[in-house]
Design an enzyme around this catalytic site. Structure first.
Site, PDB file in Angstrom:
ATOM      1  N   SER A 130      47.025  51.485  39.758  1.00 22.36           N
ATOM      2  CA  SER A 130      46.903  52.822  39.174  1.00 22.36           C
ATOM      3  C   SER A 130      48.271  53.475  39.039  1.00 22.36           C
ATOM      4  CB  SER A 130      45.973  53.692  40.023  1.00 22.36           C
ATOM      5  OG  SER A 130      46.453  53.805  41.356  1.00 22.36           O
ATOM      6  N   ASP A 178      53.379  44.557  37.628  1.00 23.44           N
ATOM      7  CA  ASP A 178      52.401  45.564  37.212  1.00 23.44           C
ATOM      8  C   ASP A 178      52.853  46.292  35.956  1.00 23.44           C
ATOM      9  OD1 ASP A 178      51.093  44.798  39.485  1.00 23.44           O
ATOM     10  OD2 ASP A 178      51.587  46.595  40.635  1.00 23.44           O
TER      11      ASP A 178
END
Length: 389
Positions: A130, A178
């Protein structure tokens, strides 16, 4: 949430917070990592997949060095010139750090600021990145607003800025996997991230055609990368490389590991060396169309992360063991560990049954009830959403 729903929700939050219209709305996806864990900071190979779940930011540019950040978690106001390691802390660090890092890299003006409202469909604290979704959504927004390049090379520069924000301002010592998938992901593909040379390449992954799905199991065990344990693992990997006289463990072999006298560095290094080889074998199997056959590699990855790298926990082990007992082809923890999520490669028709088995065993063992996501085709990279009218 669809792109249209994300855009509408972010716009509504912006209007409520600032009483005006944003310049636009941008989004970036969360991710699961199919295989290749804790190797990005060792120059290794990873195979992440973008989620359908994204974080959106509604943004209006400013020219006075000010940032005003709003999300369901709260608010932060400040000057970009005052951003520093650990300041701000928490979720605002990932946003403020991006503008700080983009300024440093010359990707935006030295007086650039912004009003930002955040809406997210990526579960927070689930090990599904996230934080990188948040960073990359704002990075692509700022790039669009100032006219910075967003082609392949431009996105590479944005990814580097986001890594800088996470490492130097949010103080999370992660690698760059990521950010790479958030900015370069492609629907229907995994992304081969080579952290040795910084290159990325899409890898076809048609789960549906093979009658398969990836079940994502959010154990709801808190996942934190700034409590010191992640940093300790990274430090041990770097120390092991130094002891072997190599720049990164990407250059080490199984034969080299016997030269590490201390058992802990040896086990940490063994995970990295064997995990990189598992990624290579996964690529070979995917190229030949044998998706089911990667299952044992996923499971071997979890065993290595659990025993050699020691980043698993009871909730993750329950998710993996239960999924395997229910017939999954393979399963592993995904993300940094110490909580977060696991994935299981399952026959599409068995997704609900496997999920129920994981849930039942969690309850029997007194663990928090997990939540589940189903991954089919995978999501797309950071992008501008439906323009605000």
């Amino acid at each position: 949430m669809s792109d249209a729903e994300l855009a509408a929700a972010a716009t509504a939050r912006f209007r409520e917070a600032f009483g005006a219209e944003p310049d636009g709305v941008w989004a970036a996806p969360g991710r699961v990592n199919l295989i290749g864990e804790h190797v990005d900071y060792a120059g290794g190979l990873s195979l992440p997949i973008a989620l359908m779940h994204s974080t959106a930011v509604a943004v209006r540019a400013r020219t006075d060095d000010r940032l005003r950040l709003r999300s369901h978690l709260g608010a932060w106001d400040g000057a970009v010139d005052e951003v520093a390691p650990g300041e701000p802390s928490g979720w605002p660090a990932y946003l403020a750090g991006v503008v700080w890092a983009m300024r440093r890299a010359g990707l935006c003006d030295s007086r650039f600021g912004a009003d930002v409202a955040v809406v997210s469909a990526v579960p927070v604290g689930a090990g599904l990145s996230s934080s990188a979704a948040l960073e990359c959504a704002l990075a692509i927004a700022v790039a669009d607003l100032v006219g910075a390049p967003t082609d392949e090379a431009g996105r590479g520069a944005l990814a580097a800025a986001c890594v800088g924000a996470e490492n130097e301002i949010a103080l999370a010592p992660t690698g760059g996997m990521d950010q790479a998938i958030a900015l370069c992901g492609k629907e229907g593909h995994a992304l081969l991230v080579d952290s040795g040379d910084g290159t990325v390449a899409p890898v076809p992954l048609d789960l549906a055609a093979s009658g398969l799905a990836v079940l994502v199991i959010d154990t709801r065990a808190p996942h934190r990368l700034v409590d010191g344990r992640y940093a300790e693992r990274r430090r041990s990997v770097e120390e092991a490389a130094a002891s072997l006289g190599v720049t990164t463990l990407r250059r080490a072999t199984d034969a080299d590991l016997v030269r590490l006298e201390d058992s802990v560095p040896r086990r940490r290094a063994r995970h990295v060396v064997t995990e990189i080889e598992r990624v290579r074998e996964t690529l070979r199997l995917l190229a030949s169309g044998d998706i089911c056959d990667i299952g044992p590699l996923l499971t071997a990855s979890h065993v290595s992360l659990r025993d050699d790298f020691e980043v698993s926990c009871p909730e993750l082990d329950n998710a993996v063991d239960s999924a395997l007992a229910a017939g999954a082809h393979g399963a592993r923890m995904t993300g940094g560990g110490f909580g977060g999520s696991a994935i299981a490669l399952v026959d599409d028709r068995d997704v609900d049954r496997v999920a129920m088995e994981v849930l039942s065993n969690a309850r029997t063992r007194g663990l928090v009830a997990p939540a589940f996501l189903r991954l089919g085709t995978g999501g797309v990279a950071a992008r501008r959403l439906v323009p605000v009218m």
